[in-house]
Design an enzyme around this catalytic site. Structure first.
Site, PDB file in Angstrom:
ATOM      1  N   ALA A 158      -0.311  -2.211  -6.828  1.00 58.09           N
ATOM      2  CA  ALA A 158      -1.038  -2.573  -8.213  1.00 58.09           C
ATOM      3  C   ALA A 158      -2.232  -1.004  -8.712  1.00 58.09           C
ATOM      4  CB  ALA A 158      -3.144  -2.754  -7.654  1.00 58.09           C
TER       5      ALA A 158
ATOM      6  N   GLY B  90       0.619  -4.661  -4.505  1.00 56.22           N
ATOM      7  CA  GLY B  90       0.150  -6.228  -4.927  1.00 56.22           C
ATOM      8  C   GLY B  90       1.872  -6.233  -5.032  1.00 56.22           C
TER       9      GLY B  90
ATOM     10  N   GLU C   7       2.793  -7.953  -2.120  1.00 53.39           N
ATOM     11  CA  GLU C   7       2.005  -9.683  -2.654  1.00 53.39           C
ATOM     12  C   GLU C   7       3.278 -10.975  -3.345  1.00 53.39           C
ATOM     13  OE1 GLU C   7      -1.852  -8.207  -1.105  1.00 53.39           O
ATOM     14  OE2 GLU C   7      -1.279  -7.647  -2.887  1.00 53.39           O
TER      15      GLU C   7
ATOM     16  N   GLU D 272      -3.292  -1.012   1.501  1.00 52.41           N
ATOM     17  CA  GLU D 272      -4.185  -0.815   0.759  1.00 52.41           C
ATOM     18  C   GLU D 272      -5.483   0.057   1.454  1.00 52.41           C
ATOM     19  OE1 GLU D 272      -2.045  -3.385   0.717  1.00 52.41           O
ATOM     20  OE2 GLU D 272      -2.235  -4.310  -1.524  1.00 52.41           O
TER      21      GLU D 272
HETATM   22  N1  COA Z   1      -0.575   3.510  -8.989  1.00 57.33           N
HETATM   23  C1  COA Z   1      -0.220   4.563 -10.013  1.00 57.33           C
HETATM   24  N2  COA Z   1       0.634   4.541  -9.853  1.00 57.33           N
HETATM   25  C2  COA Z   1       1.735   5.243  -9.276  1.00 57.33           C
HETATM   26  C3  COA Z   1       1.783   4.096  -7.803  1.00 57.33           C
HETATM   27  C4  COA Z   1       0.142   3.268  -8.021  1.00 57.33           C
HETATM   28  N3  COA Z   1      -0.192   2.298  -6.468  1.00 57.33           N
HETATM   29  N4  COA Z   1       2.663   3.929  -6.993  1.00 57.33           N
HETATM   30  C5  COA Z   1       3.189   5.120  -7.160  1.00 57.33           C
HETATM   31  N5  COA Z   1       2.909   5.411  -8.751  1.00 57.33           N
HETATM   32  C6  COA Z   1       2.951   7.287  -9.581  1.00 57.33           C
HETATM   33  C7  COA Z   1       2.985   8.624  -8.841  1.00 57.33           C
HETATM   34  O1  COA Z   1       1.290   8.301  -9.272  1.00 57.33           O
HETATM   35  C8  COA Z   1       3.543   9.181  -9.704  1.00 57.33           C
HETATM   36  O2  COA Z   1       2.923   9.625 -11.085  1.00 57.33           O
HETATM   37  P1  COA Z   1       3.373  11.127 -11.510  1.00 57.33           P
HETATM   38  O3  COA Z   1       4.811  11.388 -11.641  1.00 57.33           O
HETATM   39  O4  COA Z   1       2.672  10.971 -12.817  1.00 57.33           O
HETATM   40  O5  COA Z   1       1.949  11.292 -10.249  1.00 57.33           O
HETATM   41  C9  COA Z   1       4.542   8.194  -9.732  1.00 57.33           C
HETATM   42  O6  COA Z   1       4.046   7.147  -9.423  1.00 57.33           O
HETATM   43  C10 COA Z   1       5.630   8.953  -8.378  1.00 57.33           C
HETATM   44  O7  COA Z   1       5.162   8.273  -7.300  1.00 57.33           O
HETATM   45  P2  COA Z   1       5.493   9.484  -6.736  1.00 57.33           P
HETATM   46  O8  COA Z   1       4.181   9.514  -5.042  1.00 57.33           O
HETATM   47  O9  COA Z   1       5.447  11.015  -6.989  1.00 57.33           O
HETATM   48  O10 COA Z   1       6.611   9.396  -5.332  1.00 57.33           O
HETATM   49  P3  COA Z   1       6.933   8.886  -4.070  1.00 57.33           P
HETATM   50  O11 COA Z   1       8.213   9.171  -4.077  1.00 57.33           O
HETATM   51  O12 COA Z   1       7.176  10.860  -3.434  1.00 57.33           O
HETATM   52  O13 COA Z   1       5.903   8.002  -3.255  1.00 57.33           O
HETATM   53  C11 COA Z   1       5.228   5.645  -2.643  1.00 57.33           C
HETATM   54  C12 COA Z   1       6.374   6.702  -3.306  1.00 57.33           C
HETATM   55  C13 COA Z   1       5.507   4.150  -2.798  1.00 57.33           C
HETATM   56  C14 COA Z   1       5.362   6.297  -1.068  1.00 57.33           C
HETATM   57  C15 COA Z   1       3.986   6.756  -3.107  1.00 57.33           C
HETATM   58  O14 COA Z   1       3.657   6.826  -4.885  1.00 57.33           O
HETATM   59  C16 COA Z   1       2.499   5.889  -3.252  1.00 57.33           C
HETATM   60  O15 COA Z   1       2.300   6.096  -1.552  1.00 57.33           O
HETATM   61  N6  COA Z   1       2.497   5.131  -3.895  1.00 57.33           N
HETATM   62  C17 COA Z   1       0.758   4.157  -3.450  1.00 57.33           C
HETATM   63  C18 COA Z   1       1.423   2.462  -2.837  1.00 57.33           C
HETATM   64  C19 COA Z   1      -0.010   2.177  -2.437  1.00 57.33           C
HETATM   65  O16 COA Z   1      -1.196   2.413  -2.305  1.00 57.33           O
HETATM   66  N7  COA Z   1       0.127   1.130  -2.679  1.00 57.33           N
HETATM   67  C20 COA Z   1      -1.169   0.018  -2.556  1.00 57.33           C
HETATM   68  C21 COA Z   1      -2.356  -0.341  -4.041  1.00 57.33           C
HETATM   69  S1  COA Z   1      -3.456  -1.405  -4.241  1.00 57.33           S
END
Ligand code: COA
Length: 259
Positions: A65, A110, A113, A133
């Site tokens: 999400a 999500g 999910e 989460e």
């Molecule tokens: N919601 C909103 N934006 C997200 C996102 C999310 N769940 N996951 C990634 N993004 C965005 C980042 O903020 C970033 O945006 P920006 O370039 O404007 O800063 C872009 O996507 C790229 O993500 P980034 O974190 O730089 O990539 P990465 O390869 O270093 O890491 C992940 C990848 C998936 C490990 C990391 O993005 C992450 O942990 N995301 C969240 C996962 C999460 O907690 N999901 C559950 C949500 S309830």
């Protein structure tokens, strides 16, 4: 359909629903959910569609999400988001056709999910799944605490939900989350191979099989056995049952019509 973050196409009996919000790693907000809902409805309504595939890009299935969007949210915003996503997830889970999640890269929160709403999960070696989460001070809100423990061993699900750790493809296959893992360049061929196998079966029998299993998961064994019995007997009124059994006896391949 007016779609911005989702691509929808059909080809050779398969509906392809492709998440396409690359700059945010396919993060899911109410617009994305709404568009997935439109695509699922189109696939459900199209008689030429026999199998539905939900996928992302080579790099990411969906990173969960939209955290930026949720960060400012109130209790009522959270209810609104989950009411919407719940409806979409149910429509995907209930679609009376086989559904396959084709996963490359991250399928988190999500994203996982949504994949759990599908009947099959085929992944590339790059897949990483998880329910992170808890690291954000919340819990999964799109079925993760419910669908995952129903799919796999409770302790493994508990570890994923309570530690928020990421699980790589090979381990996720061992856990029973993924049906199988293939090299990245073979993912779509593998998905098409499974879809083609499914399309060679009777669509009415597939529908009955899916209904029996899905409904049976939520009731007692006895009630589930009655659901199965009713559906089993109902199939004796179909042309496909006559054709399937005649083909066996005549030692030929069955030609099912879905009737
Ligand atoms: N919601 C909103 N934006 C997200 C996102 C999310 N769940 N996951 C990634 N993004 C965005 C980042 O903020 C970033 O945006 P920006 O370039 O404007 O800063 C872009 O996507 C790229 O993500 P980034 O974190 O730089 O990539 P990465 O390869 O270093 O890491 C992940 C990848 C998936 C490990 C990391 O993005 C992450 O942990 N995301 C969240 C996962 C999460 O907690 N999901 C559950 C949500 S309830």
């Amino acid at each position: 359909m007016d779609l911005k973050y989702v691509l929808y196409s059909t080809e050779d009996g398969i509906a392809w629903i492709r998440l396409n919000r690359p700059d945010k790693l396919n993060a899911l907000n109410h617009v994305v959910f709404d568009e997935i809902g439109q695509a699922v409805a189109a696939a459900a309504a199209d008689d030429d569609v026999r199998v539905v595939v939900l996928t992302g890009s080579d790099k990411v299935f969906a990173a969960g999400a939209d955290i930026e969007h949720m960060s400012k949210g109130t209790i009522s915003d959270a209810f609104k988001l989950t009411d919407g996503s719940f409806r979409i997830q149910e429509s995907l889970a209930d679609i009376p056709k086989p559904t396959i999640a084709a996963i490359s890269g991250y399928a988190l929160g999500g994203g996982l999910e949504l994949a759990l709403c599908c009947d099959f999960r085929i992944a590339s070696e790059t897949a990483v799944v998880g329910l992170p989460e808890i690291n954000l001070g919340i819990i999964p809100g799109g079925g993760g605490t419910q669908r995952l423990p129903r799919l796999i061993n409770y302790s493994l699900a508990a570890e994923m939900v309570m530690t928020g750790g990421m699980v790589k493809a090979e381990k996720a296959e061992r856990y029973g989350i993924l049906n199988r893992v293939v090299p990245q360049d073979q993912l779509m061929d593998e998905v098409k191979k499974l879809a083609s196998k499914l399309m060679s079966k009777s669509s009415v029998a597939l529908r009955a099989a899916k209904t029996a299993m899905r409904k049976g998961l939520n009731v007692s064994l006895k009630d589930g056995l009655h659901i199965e019995q009713d559906l089993f007997c109902m199939l004796f009124g179909t042309e496909d049952q006559k054709e399937g059994m005649a083909a066996f006896l005549e030692k030929r391949k069955a030609e099912f019509k879905g009737k």
